[in-house]
Write a protein that holds these residues in place. Structure first.
Motif, PDB file in Angstrom:
ATOM      1  N   PRO A  84       2.082  46.342  26.692  1.00 17.27           N
ATOM      2  CA  PRO A  84       1.418  47.116  27.748  1.00 17.27           C
ATOM      3  C   PRO A  84       1.015  48.513  27.286  1.00 17.27           C
ATOM      4  N   VAL A  85       1.813  49.103  26.398  1.00 24.15           N
ATOM      5  CA  VAL A  85       1.490  50.438  25.893  1.00 24.15           C
ATOM      6  C   VAL A  85       0.215  50.392  25.054  1.00 24.15           C
ATOM      7  N   GLY A 132       5.462  41.088  29.051  1.00 20.19           N
ATOM      8  CA  GLY A 132       4.881  42.428  29.102  1.00 20.19           C
ATOM      9  C   GLY A 132       3.572  42.451  29.872  1.00 20.19           C
ATOM     10  N   ALA A 133       2.758  41.409  29.687  1.00 23.26           N
ATOM     11  CA  ALA A 133       1.490  41.319  30.414  1.00 23.26           C
ATOM     12  C   ALA A 133       1.732  41.211  31.913  1.00 23.26           C
ATOM     13  N   ALA A 134       2.721  40.402  32.291  1.00 20.57           N
ATOM     14  CA  ALA A 134       3.040  40.251  33.715  1.00 20.57           C
ATOM     15  C   ALA A 134       3.504  41.579  34.314  1.00 20.57           C
ATOM     16  N   GLY A 191      -3.941  40.850  32.179  1.00 15.56           N
ATOM     17  CA  GLY A 191      -2.883  39.977  31.675  1.00 15.56           C
ATOM     18  C   GLY A 191      -3.264  39.285  30.385  1.00 15.56           C
ATOM     19  N   VAL A 192      -4.477  38.737  30.338  1.00 10.15           N
ATOM     20  CA  VAL A 192      -4.921  38.003  29.150  1.00 10.15           C
ATOM     21  C   VAL A 192      -5.005  38.930  27.939  1.00 10.15           C
ATOM     22  N   VAL A 193      -5.623  40.090  28.119  1.00  8.47           N
ATOM     23  CA  VAL A 193      -5.799  41.015  26.991  1.00  8.47           C
ATOM     24  C   VAL A 193      -4.452  41.559  26.515  1.00  8.47           C
ATOM     25  N   THR A 194      -3.575  41.909  27.453  1.00  7.25           N
ATOM     26  CA  THR A 194      -2.268  42.446  27.068  1.00  7.25           C
ATOM     27  C   THR A 194      -1.452  41.411  26.308  1.00  7.25           C
ATOM     28  N   ALA A 195      -1.442  40.178  26.805  1.00  6.43           N
ATOM     29  CA  ALA A 195      -0.710  39.118  26.108  1.00  6.43           C
ATOM     30  C   ALA A 195      -1.295  38.881  24.720  1.00  6.43           C
ATOM     31  N   ALA A 196      -2.623  38.856  24.634  1.00  9.64           N
ATOM     32  CA  ALA A 196      -3.274  38.622  23.341  1.00  9.64           C
ATOM     33  C   ALA A 196      -2.951  39.737  22.346  1.00  9.64           C
TER      34      ALA A 196
END
Length: 211
Positions: free
Chosen positions: A104-105, A182-184, A132-137
């Motif tokens: 997330p950071v 983290g994305a969630a 969510g998608v971008v953070t997880a990726a």
């Protein structure tokens, strides 16, 4: 000092809160290792501590400032104190928690550069899905890059970071789980409109500042 100030910070302009104390602990550890001639450990802690200073300079929200600082402390002291060797599951813990705390950071940092939308902007479903998608990726990509580093480090420098294919796949699996978590968390953060900068009482309580 009242209870809120003790917990949330804004103690002094130099040492604002417990997060700054943790930052100082990382640099104190580096100084201790340097004094004892363990320059590799000292350099590692200085490098990781410097990352936490960047987080302070960009004024991250307290939760994400804490997340990044905890992640760097976990990585740094885990390595220098030999926790990876002493505790069998410590590596598993790190590979889950680091992506969860840091992905997330990374997203917020990119938002500050206007590369991705700020979490506080355009609150609709597609926006949340995109966050969510971008953070997880991002978290998964960072984990994969680290595994590549371990692989090349073993070949070029004779380290023993990568044990075998099962170890690598397990690390990537835990990186993925941590990145999804983290994305969630960032989506929840965005959903409640908590913003992407540190709140300062009487100054930007409503986040009326540019990200």
């Amino acid at each position: 000092m009242d209870g809120r100030t003790l917990l949330m910070g804004d103690w002094t302009p130099v040492v604002r809160d417990g997060i700054d104390v943790l930052r100082l602990a990382i640099f104190a550890g580096a100084a201790g290792y340097a004094a004892s001639g363990q320059w590799g450990s000292a350099a590692l802690l200085v490098a990781l501590g410097s990352i936490t200073l960047v987080a302070r300079l960009v004024n991250l929200p307290r939760l994400y400032d804490l997340s990044l600082t905890l992640g760097m402390a976990l990585q740094g002291f885990g390595e220098t104190l030999g926790l990876y060797d002493e505790f069998v599951r410590f590596d598993d813990l790190v590979h889950f928690t680091l992506p969860m705390l840091t992905s997330p950071v990374v997203y917020i940092a990119l938002a500050r550069l206007d590369v991705v939308p700020d979490p506080r902007d355009e609150t609709h479903l597609r926006h949340y899905v995109g966050i969510g998608v971008v953070t997880a990726a991002l978290g998964i990509a960072v984990g994969a890059l680290w595994e590549l580093f371990e692989w090349r480090s073993d070949a070029w420098f004779g380290t023993q970071l990568s044990e075998d294919n099962d170890d690598t796949n397990g690390d990537l699996f835990r990186d993925t789980l941590g990145s999804l978590a983290g994305a969630a968390l960032l989506v929840v953060w965005a959903r409640f409109g908590w913003g992407s900068v540190r709140r300062i009482p009487g100054v930007n309580t409503h986040e009326e500042v540019s990200a």
